[in-house]
Design a protein around this motif. Structure first.
Motif: not given
Length: 180
Positions: A23-29, A127-130, A146-147, A167-172
């Motif tokens: 179970n996970y709770m998303i605290l912020s995004n 995508a690059h994950f940390i 995720i970038t 290209n359009v960059g994104f970071k999640i």
């Protein structure tokens, strides 16, 4: 006595299956989208994304909507009539999700693919994950970053007067409370 043993076995089985589910709770995004548009660097962020994290099926899903976003560093809200309704969905199913989020390692740094849908046009993006573990007062939390870069063709259809220079960059960035 036999009923007690059967009942105890049933309770233990149910408890272990309940605890094996993550179970996970998303605290912020946060989603940041950056691009060089008409020779200007544009950075837009959204803190109101819809996020689904499901450890049972290994799903990460983030839905970004440009209408609820803001330009970083811009104190004046944009005119709602000037906003294009661009919806971007980032998602994929990862067999490693549960293990990486619950690991005792301080940080995990790796590459994988992410599926991206921009207003109905889908593309697969490297995508690059940390994933970092953060100690908390009750249990622990994980930070997922995720970038990647996506092709701007789908966005250019909405903004015909804009010229995307790259290209359009994104970071999640997701901050997740981990249970179990």
């Amino acid at each position: 006595m036999r009923r007690l043993i059967v009942f105890t076995a049933f309770v233990l089985t149910m408890a272990s299956s309940a605890f094996s589910q993550s179970n996970y709770m998303i605290l912020s995004n946060r989603v940041l989208i950056s691009a060089v548009v008409n020779n200007d660097t544009l950075i837009i962020e959204n803190l109101k994304n819809e996020v689904r994290l499901n450890g049972s099926i290994g799903l990460i899903e983030v839905k970004y909507d440009n209408v609820t976003s803001r330009i970083v560093g811009d104190n004046n809200p944009r005119n709602p009539n000037e906003r294009a309704d661009i919806k971007v969905k980032f998602w994929n199913e990862y067999s490693w999700l549960d293990d990486r989020l619950k690991t005792s390692d301080n940080s995990s740094d790796f590459n994988d693919e992410l599926l991206v849908d921009i207003n109905g046009t889908e593309q697969t993006v490297n995508a690059h994950f940390i994933i970092s573990r953060i100690r908390g007062y009750q249990g622990f939390m994980s930070m997922i970053e995720i970038t990647g870069k996506l092709s701007p063709e789908s966005i250019q259809e909405e903004f015909t007067d804009l010229m995307f220079r790259n290209n359009v960059g994104f970071k999640i960035i997701l901050k997740v409370k981990v249970y179990n």
